[in-house]
Design a protein around this motif. Structure first.
Motif, PDB file in Angstrom:
ATOM      1  N   PRO A   1       3.034  17.598  84.148  1.00 56.81           N
ATOM      2  CA  PRO A   1       1.673  18.046  83.975  1.00 56.81           C
ATOM      3  C   PRO A   1       1.069  16.869  83.052  1.00 56.81           C
ATOM      4  O   PRO A   1       1.508  16.208  82.315  1.00 56.81           O
ATOM      5  N   ALA A   2      -0.201  16.635  83.593  1.00 56.87           N
ATOM      6  CA  ALA A   2      -1.164  15.594  82.796  1.00 56.87           C
ATOM      7  C   ALA A   2      -2.616  16.408  82.399  1.00 56.87           C
ATOM      8  O   ALA A   2      -3.200  17.032  83.317  1.00 56.87           O
ATOM      9  N   PHE A   3      -3.006  16.046  81.364  1.00 52.71           N
ATOM     10  CA  PHE A   3      -4.185  16.435  80.834  1.00 52.71           C
ATOM     11  C   PHE A   3      -5.290  15.715  81.847  1.00 52.71           C
ATOM     12  O   PHE A   3      -5.323  14.766  82.104  1.00 52.71           O
TER      13      PHE A   3
END
Length: 246
Positions: free
Chosen positions: A238-240
């Motif tokens: 997951p990446a912002f």
């Protein structure tokens, strides 16, 4: 009905096409454990690329009682095989961590060797202009029976969508002897078989994956729980999502 011969041929073409696009002329670097998964992947790569473009890497942690099986696979396939013992690296890291934490036990310690082995595979791969093969199968991935950034890593994954029974069938289609295809899977970490660790057989798991049938409710609940808990291993990190202001 699973068509092992057609699947094998499709996998060989997929590997060949992947290397043409992502590593033309490169070698396939395969960590060899002596089990069915690494044996089948190595054999697929030989058929796809030729034996001169496959390098088998054996990585015992000190003494490995069944390493002779990996040596026999190397001989059977006619590929180059090397041994890189991770004992000193493992002992060094464990010793350093014990300085900080007093004791270093549990799952973190169990997962350290496969992560060290993957570091070795990438070091070898960069040395020989290679690409690292992932040797996991769908059954293992389904319940999280792999080590993230350990055996769960790699550059290409031929068998990620095949169950254990299907992997075995492909192995037989490749002409691999039973000693490689039918070898009882042992985790190589704590001395137990895969099925001892899981608490159910691969045959039961594979039927549940493919047919949705599991007659024992307790086993079904266990599989469902393991699958849900380990889904994060199969998904991208997951990446912002940052959106610059205009």
């Amino acid at each position: 009905m699973f068509n092992a011969e057609k699947t094998k041929n499709d996998m060989v073409k997929w590997i060949r096409d992947w290397f043409e696009e992502n590593g033309r002329g490169c070698k396939a670097v395969v960590g060899l454990s002596g089990g069915k998964d690494s044996s089948v992947v190595a054999a697929l790569c030989v058929e796809a690329l030729g034996k001169d473009r496959v390098l088998g890497v054996m990585m015992p942690n000190g003494e490995q009682f069944d390493i002779d099986v990996s040596h026999k696979l190397v001989e059977h396939l006619g590929i180059e095989g090397i041994v890189v013992n991770i004992k000193d690296a493992y002992a060094g890291v464990v010793g350093e961590l014990e300085k900080h934490f007093g004791t270093f036990e549990g799952q973190a310690k169990v997962n350290l060797p496969p992560r060290l082995r993957m570091s070795v595979l990438y070091a070898v791969s960069q040395t020989v202009n290679g690409r690292v093969a992932n040797t996991c199968n769908l059954s293992e991935d389904w319940v999280g029976y792999n080590t993230r950034y350990g055996d769960g890593a790699g550059d290409f994954s031929p068998m990620a969508h095949l169950t254990v029974q299907e992997v075995k069938a492909v192995g037989r289609a490749l002409g691999l002897p039973d000693m490689f295809v039918e070898k009882v899977p042992i985790d190589g970490l704590c001395g137990l078989t895969d099925e001892d660790n899981l608490g159910f057989t691969y045959a039961v798991l594979d039927r549940y994956i493919r047919e949705g049938i599991c007659e024992d409710e307790e086993t079904k609940a266990r599989i469902d729980r393991m699958h849900q808990m380990n889904l994060f291993k199969l998904q991208p990190m997951p990446a912002f999502e940052y959106e610059p202001e205009e």
